[in-house]
Design a protein around this motif. Structure first.
Motif, PDB file in Angstrom:
ATOM      1  N   THR A 281      34.560  41.571 -66.356  1.00 52.13           N
ATOM      2  CA  THR A 281      34.476  42.082 -68.236  1.00 52.13           C
ATOM      3  C   THR A 281      35.940  40.781 -68.295  1.00 52.13           C
ATOM      4  O   THR A 281      35.641  39.619 -66.922  1.00 52.13           O
ATOM      5  CB  THR A 281      35.881  43.479 -67.666  1.00 52.13           C
ATOM      6  N   ALA A 282      36.794  40.489 -68.826  1.00 61.48           N
ATOM      7  CA  ALA A 282      37.260  39.251 -69.799  1.00 61.48           C
ATOM      8  C   ALA A 282      38.716  38.820 -68.626  1.00 61.48           C
ATOM      9  O   ALA A 282      38.684  38.250 -68.279  1.00 61.48           O
ATOM     10  CB  ALA A 282      37.149  39.902 -70.838  1.00 61.48           C
ATOM     11  N   SER A 283      38.962  40.524 -68.225  1.00 61.15           N
ATOM     12  CA  SER A 283      40.019  40.137 -67.751  1.00 61.15           C
ATOM     13  C   SER A 283      39.612  39.905 -65.987  1.00 61.15           C
ATOM     14  O   SER A 283      40.713  39.225 -65.126  1.00 61.15           O
ATOM     15  CB  SER A 283      40.795  41.418 -67.208  1.00 61.15           C
ATOM     16  N   SER A 284      37.936  40.629 -65.543  1.00 64.11           N
ATOM     17  CA  SER A 284      38.106  39.998 -64.073  1.00 64.11           C
ATOM     18  C   SER A 284      36.273  39.533 -64.386  1.00 64.11           C
ATOM     19  O   SER A 284      35.398  40.630 -63.374  1.00 64.11           O
ATOM     20  CB  SER A 284      37.775  41.183 -63.204  1.00 64.11           C
ATOM     21  N   PRO A 285      35.996  38.496 -64.322  1.00 62.46           N
ATOM     22  CA  PRO A 285      34.957  37.749 -64.670  1.00 62.46           C
ATOM     23  C   PRO A 285      33.869  37.643 -63.351  1.00 62.46           C
ATOM     24  O   PRO A 285      34.828  37.794 -62.398  1.00 62.46           O
ATOM     25  CB  PRO A 285      35.178  36.390 -65.229  1.00 62.46           C
ATOM     26  N   THR A 286      32.797  38.537 -63.453  1.00 64.27           N
ATOM     27  CA  THR A 286      31.769  38.664 -61.956  1.00 64.27           C
ATOM     28  C   THR A 286      30.193  37.928 -62.233  1.00 64.27           C
ATOM     29  O   THR A 286      29.801  37.847 -63.523  1.00 64.27           O
ATOM     30  CB  THR A 286      32.298  39.485 -61.511  1.00 64.27           C
ATOM     31  N   ARG A 287      29.560  37.458 -61.617  1.00 70.30           N
ATOM     32  CA  ARG A 287      28.884  36.578 -61.585  1.00 70.30           C
ATOM     33  C   ARG A 287      27.489  36.499 -60.321  1.00 70.30           C
ATOM     34  O   ARG A 287      28.029  36.742 -59.213  1.00 70.30           O
ATOM     35  CB  ARG A 287      28.571  35.082 -62.029  1.00 70.30           C
TER      36      ARG A 287
END
Length: 635
Positions: A281-287
């Motif tokens: 998410t925008a607050s918790s970006p993951t790749r």
């Protein structure tokens, strides 16, 4: 977003050896004798020849333009030095030379042949010089073309890949040897130093392989070329009088991509092109990085080679050496009108990862996940004067350049062939059953999930422990409730997942064990256990669901028996790597014998291994385990 199948794929010149006692050319085609006072070598043959061939102006290369490369053969004495060194090779006659990392300048490395019980000391000497020979890029995943397209396109080179040092660790995959010789993944060797290992080879005739196993960079080092075959011979195998010498050929199959210049012309350089998905998410970006899968199929380091064969029996020691791609190999005959017709029953499998099958298994196709091997016989007499293609029909990530792997060109003139297919290949083979496993054996459970519980989360491997009756869930728990075929319900808790979590598996050095691999969510995984030769007991299919709670950040998975899955006859032999697909429970059994120390087990999708799907375990005598603290969880 990718569909389920696509996600499985996405996330899913002679060697010059320094030898003890000197060297001489092999004079016999039967392989090694029972004693090896001096080492011998047989030069490699075949491979692309660039003389007079125009360079490719695009990524479309001519298929079946180059002969198969046959790696040199080393038959060692008591000790051997094998140098790791940078070299340049031709992958295809239309390409410029490709920089690679090699064992003894050969791509793949030399085929090492030993006799059972022949103790061998190897100094794996790191003499690699120069920069890392692979271009690395990352591209956003939109569809399969985004990761399977040949060439670099407009992507920027990954500077962290270009900066990788020549830090290597050699592991002989499937070898029974002590932990100090196994190639511990963190014991890296830098240029100018050597890894000293000893291999007792106290195991049945089989086809093993050696490859790099350096911590967090195995995918890159193997991709750069550090892999080769090791064959163990014994009396049972010799009694079969199998095709040998020029009629026994290793086939190390893998896939690669090629770097291109600004005009889209291949430079010859290897390209590690992987896709990624931004799933947070925008607050918790993951790749989520997807493992490598490429458009070009290589055999023994040659893109789409051909092999001229006589109309007789051949023996092929087939290895899937790819980072990720599974291969389902079958033959098809080329017709005069340019079409092809599938061939049935032409592949005869006589051995798997860890040795000969009890009897030959006739197959239309052979499926191999990364690191799996198959000992295959083909009788070309029925195809005199014809051309056959070996193709990959696996639906996981089909190459946009076609399914072709290699071509066989069969001679038209009849030859005398002394070989006849035996009804029994291993009289000593005993099929394991649950009732035959000693009652005091240890049963272990490993589950495959994802970091967020969705198919697009980061793949994880969880060590499980069974909970006591009345266990109250704790914050952060991952619980797995399993109902087996007989209706028995058991609840397990995730104990460890990261490589650096405390060791949870302590194995008795002569102990029998059953390892249960349960797939909950995410891509399929080929699982490899170091040191252990095992047999698959079952492959069952379960229905799987998950729910949150009770408590904060608690997820409970429920897996209920659905039906018996497919465990083919070719999978019922001795193995060291096994495929675990969606919602399967696969149980394997074997006895740990002959070695102690610290080892690892892991997914053999190399990028998964590097990104956390690997765990240590310790093997020790029972008397030592009994002195370890209770927290070791070895009971």
């Amino acid at each position: 977003m990718p569909n389920r199948r696509q996600f499985v794929i996405g996330s899913a010149a002679a060697a010059v050896a320094t030898v003890s006692g000197g060297a001489a050319l092999v004079s016999s085609s039967r392989g090694p004798s029972t004693s090896h006072p001096r080492a011998s070598r047989r030069p490699g043959t075949g491979g692309p020849v660039a003389t007079g061939v125009p360079r490719a102006t695009s990524t479309n290369l001519t298929k079946f333009a180059d002969s198969l490369r046959i790696p040199p053969v080393l038959i060692p004495g008591a000790s051997l030095t094998i140098r790791q060194k940078a070299a340049s090779v031709l992958l295809h006659s239309q390409l410029p030379p490709t920089p690679v990392w090699t064992y003894e300048g050969s791509f793949p490395g030399p085929t090492i042949e030993v006799s059972t019980e022949q103790r061998l000391k190897v100094a794996w000497l790191n003499e690699i010089g120069g920069a890392f020979p692979v271009t690395g890029i990352q591209v956003p995943f939109t569809d399969l073309d985004s990761i399977l397209s040949p060439g670099r396109g407009s992507a920027t080179r990954d500077a962290s890949v270009a900066a990788l040092p020549a830090w290597t660790v050699v592991h002989v995959h499937g070898a029974v040897t002590g932990g100090n010789n196994d190639g511990w993944t963190e014991n890296g060797v830098s240029p100018g130093d050597a890894q000293l290992s000893e291999y007792p080879n106290g195991q049945r005739a089989t086809g093993l392989w050696y490859h790099d196993h350096a911590m967090n960079i195995t995918a890159f080092n193997v991709f750069a070329g550090l892999a080769g075959s090791l064959l163990v011979r014994d009396e049972e195998e010799a009694a079969l009088n199998l095709p040998s010498g020029a009629y026994e050929i290793p086939l190390l199959i893998n896939d690669r991509n090629l770097d291109t210049d600004d005009a889209g012309v291949p430079t010859g350089r290897l390209l590690h092109r992987i896709g990624y998905l931004d799933t947070g998410t925008a607050s918790s970006p993951t790749r989520l990085n997807l493992p490598f899968i490429g458009p070009y199929n290589l055999v023994n380091g040659v893109i789409w080679p051909y092999l001229e064969v006589a109309p007789r029996w051949y023996r092929f020691r087939v290895l899937n050496g790819a980072n990720t791609r599974p291969y389902t190999l079958r033959l098809q005959v080329e017709n005069a009108d340019g079409t092809t017709t599938p061939v049935t029953g032409a592949l005869v499998q006589i051995g798997s990862d860890q040795g000969l099958l009890p009897s030959p298994v006739t197959l239309d196709a052979v499926t191999l996940a990364p690191a799996e091997r198959a000992d295959i016989l083909i009788d070309f007499d029925a195809f005199r004067g014809k051309r056959l293609q070996l193709v990959n029909t696996n639906s996981n990530g089909p190459s946009p350049l076609g399914p072709e792997v290699m071509q066989f060109r069969v001679g038209a003139t009849a030859v005398t062939d002394p070989f006849s297919l035996p009804a029994t290949t291993s009289p000593s083979f005993v099929r394991l059953t649950r009732s035959a496993i000693p009652a005091g054996h240890t049963s272990r459970w490993i589950a495959f999930g994802t970091s967020d519980g969705t198919p697009l989360g980061h793949p994880e491997m969880w060590e499980l422990s069974e909970t006591a009756s009345g266990y109250q869930a704790q914050d952060g728990d991952r619980l797995v409730r399993v109902t087996d075929q007989g209706g028995t319900l058991r609840t397990f808790r995730k104990e460890a997942a990261a490589f650096d979590d405390k060791v949870g598996f302590f194995v008795e050095s002569s102990g029998w064990e059953v390892w249960n691999f349960l797939h909950l969510v995410g891509p399929g995984h080929p699982m490899h256990v170091h040191l252990l030769g095992f047999q698959a007991l079952n492959r069952d299919v379960y229905t799987v669901s998950s729910a949150t709670g009770p408590g904060t950040d608690v997820v409970t998975w429920t897996a209920g028996y659905d039906r018996v899955g497919a465990l083919g006859d070719e999978e019922k032999g001795w193995k060291d790597t096994i495929r675990i697909e969606e919602h399967e429970l696969v149980s394997v059994a074997g006895q740990f014998t002959g070695a102690t120390g610290r080892f690892v087990y892991h997914c053999h999708i190399l990028e998964h291994e590097d990104e956390g799907m690997m765990r240590p375990f310790v093997v020790a005598p029972r008397e030592i385990l009994d002195r370890m603290p209770h927290s070791a969880h070895h009971h």
